[in-house]
Design an enzyme around this catalytic site. Structure first.
Site, mmCIF file in Angstrom:
data_model
loop_
_atom_site.group_PDB
_atom_site.id
_atom_site.type_symbol
_atom_site.label_atom_id
_atom_site.label_comp_id
_atom_site.label_asym_id
_atom_site.label_seq_id
_atom_site.Cartn_x
_atom_site.Cartn_y
_atom_site.Cartn_z
ATOM 1 N N GLY A 118 -14.232 6.460 4.693
ATOM 2 C CA GLY A 118 -13.389 7.630 4.947
ATOM 3 C C GLY A 118 -13.870 8.309 6.218
ATOM 4 N N ASP A 119 -13.090 9.258 6.707
ATOM 5 C CA ASP A 119 -13.460 9.958 7.937
ATOM 6 C C ASP A 119 -13.697 11.425 7.617
ATOM 7 O OD1 ASP A 119 -13.150 7.823 9.863
ATOM 8 O OD2 ASP A 119 -11.026 7.894 9.318
ATOM 9 N N ALA A 146 -19.705 2.817 4.078
ATOM 10 C CA ALA A 146 -19.024 2.202 2.925
ATOM 11 C C ALA A 146 -19.948 1.259 2.159
ATOM 12 C CB ALA A 146 -17.784 1.460 3.413
ATOM 13 N N GLN A 197 -7.288 -3.272 8.806
ATOM 14 C CA GLN A 197 -6.451 -2.281 9.471
ATOM 15 C C GLN A 197 -5.251 -3.026 10.069
ATOM 16 O OE1 GLN A 197 -5.055 0.519 9.743
ATOM 17 N NE2 GLN A 197 -7.050 1.530 9.875
ATOM 18 N N HIS A 227 -13.964 -1.340 14.736
ATOM 19 C CA HIS A 227 -13.823 0.053 14.299
ATOM 20 C C HIS A 227 -14.042 0.987 15.486
ATOM 21 C CE1 HIS A 227 -14.844 3.893 12.412
ATOM 22 N NE2 HIS A 227 -14.050 3.476 11.446
ATOM 23 N N GLU A 240 0.839 -1.208 0.000
ATOM 24 C CA GLU A 240 0.000 0.000 0.000
ATOM 25 C C GLU A 240 0.873 1.256 0.000
ATOM 26 O OE1 GLU A 240 -3.562 -0.024 2.372
ATOM 27 O OE2 GLU A 240 -3.098 1.981 3.117
HETATM 28 P P1 FAD Z 1 -17.858 1.583 7.348
HETATM 29 O O1 FAD Z 1 -17.851 0.200 6.869
HETATM 30 O O2 FAD Z 1 -18.936 2.490 6.850
HETATM 31 O O3 FAD Z 1 -17.881 1.538 8.950
HETATM 32 C C1 FAD Z 1 -17.704 2.714 9.732
HETATM 33 C C2 FAD Z 1 -18.490 2.570 11.031
HETATM 34 O O4 FAD Z 1 -19.875 2.576 10.734
HETATM 35 C C3 FAD Z 1 -18.220 1.241 11.760
HETATM 36 O O5 FAD Z 1 -18.279 1.503 13.127
HETATM 37 C C4 FAD Z 1 -19.390 0.370 11.328
HETATM 38 O O6 FAD Z 1 -19.707 -0.642 12.263
HETATM 39 C C5 FAD Z 1 -20.507 1.402 11.237
HETATM 40 N N1 FAD Z 1 -21.560 1.034 10.291
HETATM 41 C C6 FAD Z 1 -21.395 0.483 9.061
HETATM 42 N N2 FAD Z 1 -22.585 0.314 8.465
HETATM 43 C C7 FAD Z 1 -23.535 0.776 9.330
HETATM 44 C C8 FAD Z 1 -24.967 0.889 9.299
HETATM 45 N N3 FAD Z 1 -25.642 0.465 8.245
HETATM 46 N N4 FAD Z 1 -25.590 1.426 10.363
HETATM 47 C C9 FAD Z 1 -24.895 1.851 11.458
HETATM 48 N N5 FAD Z 1 -23.531 1.770 11.548
HETATM 49 C C10 FAD Z 1 -22.877 1.240 10.491
HETATM 50 N N6 FAD Z 1 -9.354 6.208 4.970
HETATM 51 C C11 FAD Z 1 -9.144 7.174 4.030
HETATM 52 O O7 FAD Z 1 -9.565 8.308 4.237
HETATM 53 N N7 FAD Z 1 -8.471 6.913 2.872
HETATM 54 C C12 FAD Z 1 -8.001 5.667 2.588
HETATM 55 O O8 FAD Z 1 -7.412 5.461 1.522
HETATM 56 C C13 FAD Z 1 -8.195 4.625 3.540
HETATM 57 N N8 FAD Z 1 -7.760 3.370 3.305
HETATM 58 C C14 FAD Z 1 -8.012 2.368 4.206
HETATM 59 C C15 FAD Z 1 -7.584 1.071 3.922
HETATM 60 C C16 FAD Z 1 -7.823 0.043 4.821
HETATM 61 C C17 FAD Z 1 -7.364 -1.358 4.473
HETATM 62 C C18 FAD Z 1 -8.502 0.309 6.051
HETATM 63 C C19 FAD Z 1 -8.744 -0.792 7.034
HETATM 64 C C20 FAD Z 1 -8.919 1.592 6.348
HETATM 65 C C21 FAD Z 1 -8.699 2.638 5.435
HETATM 66 N N9 FAD Z 1 -9.125 3.943 5.678
HETATM 67 C C22 FAD Z 1 -8.887 4.944 4.742
HETATM 68 C C23 FAD Z 1 -9.782 4.289 6.953
HETATM 69 C C24 FAD Z 1 -11.325 4.232 6.860
HETATM 70 O O9 FAD Z 1 -11.807 5.151 5.917
HETATM 71 C C25 FAD Z 1 -11.839 4.575 8.263
HETATM 72 O O10 FAD Z 1 -11.536 3.546 9.175
HETATM 73 C C26 FAD Z 1 -13.301 4.908 8.342
HETATM 74 O O11 FAD Z 1 -13.576 5.460 9.628
HETATM 75 C C27 FAD Z 1 -14.228 3.708 8.210
HETATM 76 O O12 FAD Z 1 -14.212 3.233 6.956
HETATM 77 P P2 FAD Z 1 -15.018 1.870 6.594
HETATM 78 O O13 FAD Z 1 -14.946 1.790 5.139
HETATM 79 O O14 FAD Z 1 -14.561 0.757 7.430
HETATM 80 O O15 FAD Z 1 -16.501 2.344 7.060
#
Ligand code: FAD
Length: 281
Positions: A108-109, A123, A174, A148, A17
């Site tokens: 993303g955050d 996501a 992660q 998370h 990465e």
């Molecule tokens: P989600 O899957 O949406 O989850 C986020 C939170 O929401 C979790 O607590 C989950 O339980 C909760 N949730 C999910 N669906 C629901 C629902 N339907 N109802 C209620 N709660 C729900 N960040 C960047 O900005 N750029 C990057 O390039 C990047 N690359 C990454 C690569 C990897 C391999 C990893 C592990 C993380 C990366 N991140 C990156 C960080 C990521 O964007 C953050 O951790 C972000 O806070 C959560 O992303 P997620 O896609 O896991 O979110």
């Protein structure tokens, strides 16, 4: 261009990465790193995506260049929070036109303290949009072995992850330091009927203080003795120790059945080269 989903389940994959460089000097460093890691014939590489501003465009340009110029596929990280459906659709069209077929779909955050804006909240909503695109992208998602940091509890975290991952092709985790966290995650997903491959993300700790900060943000437990050992070293000795620790973790994960290892390179090659040599990947 190879779809990552088609690589999984055979030989263990080795992937790297990178993040988009901030300036010319960093861009040169990334090119050198890509040259050096090309010799390892990675299964694929991935490029992170900044939140807001021109984050999406910079990732698109780098991923497009790698897919055009290098003999391995590059996966684009794509964040959705703060973005519109129209903007994401246009970006997916760009990727399809450039022959990029691998997307890591992420929430993303939102920048510190800001409310979640745009058309997406989770996501899983982005996974649906990417899946619906005619290009038939191979879709990865993020997983958090230690849960998370915004999740209210473990069971809810796993339920949402399982629902998201079931619509995708695979997950990348992660970073974490205890192999038991990975096996527990896979077992919990299997209990929910989700059997998609989960590729563990491994961080060679070449910059202990910065990585400790990331670990605190991500909720990853960073073992104190490892931190102390690496902090007491510098230069090539620290890189060697970081590579040794990452190799040991990676070997345990492969022994536990992981479909590959995804190394967080921090745009540097030395530790990754040492790890790949020791793992014979
Ligand atoms: P989600 O899957 O949406 O989850 C986020 C939170 O929401 C979790 O607590 C989950 O339980 C909760 N949730 C999910 N669906 C629901 C629902 N339907 N109802 C209620 N709660 C729900 N960040 C960047 O900005 N750029 C990057 O390039 C990047 N690359 C990454 C690569 C990897 C391999 C990893 C592990 C993380 C990366 N991140 C990156 C960080 C990521 O964007 C953050 O951790 C972000 O806070 C959560 O992303 P997620 O896609 O896991 O979110």
């Amino acid at each position: 261009m190879t779809r990552i989903v088609d690589l999984l389940g055979y030989q263990p994959t080795l992937s790297f990465e990178f993040f988009p460089p901030a300036d010319e000097v960093a861009a040169k460093q990334l090119e050198e790193t890509l040259d050096e890691l090309s010799g390892l014939a990675p299964s694929f590489v991935s490029v992170t995506c900044g939140v807001g501003g021109d984050g999406h465009d910079r990732t698109r340009d780098i991923v497009t260049d790698i897919c055009r110029d290098r003999p391995f596929p590059a996966m684009a990280h794509l964040t959705c929070v703060g973005h519109t459906r129209q903007g994401v659709a246009a970006l997916l069209d760009d990727y399809a036109a450039a022959g990029v077929v691998n997307i890591l779909a992420l929430a993303g955050d939102p920048p510190d303290g800001s409310a979640i804006s745009g058309d997406f909240r989770y996501a899983s909503e982005l996974v649906e949009v990417v899946r619906a695109h005619p290009a038939r992208f191979s879709v990865g998602v993020a997983a958090h072995p230690e849960v998370h940091p915004r999740s209210t509890d473990r069971a809810t975290d796993r339920r949402h992850l399982s629902a998201k991952l079931s619509q995708a092709d695979f997950a990348i985790t992660q970073f974490f330091f205890n192999p038991a966290d990975y096996t527990r995650l896979c077992n919990e997903l299997a209990d929910l009927g989700c059997h998609q491959p989960v590729i563990p993300g491994v961080m060679p700790v070449i910059w202990p203080k910065s990585i400790l900060r990331y670990a605190e943000m991500n909720g990853s437990a960073f073992p104190e003795p490892l931190f102390a050992e690496l902090e007491s070293l510098s230069g090539p000795a620290r890189i060697r120790a970081a590579a040794n620790a990452a190799t040991e973790l990676s070997q345990s994960l492969l022994n536990a059945g992981a479909p590959g290892i995804h190394l967080y390179t921090l745009n540097r090659s030395e530790a990754s080269i040492q790890i790949a040599a020791k793992l014979s990947l």
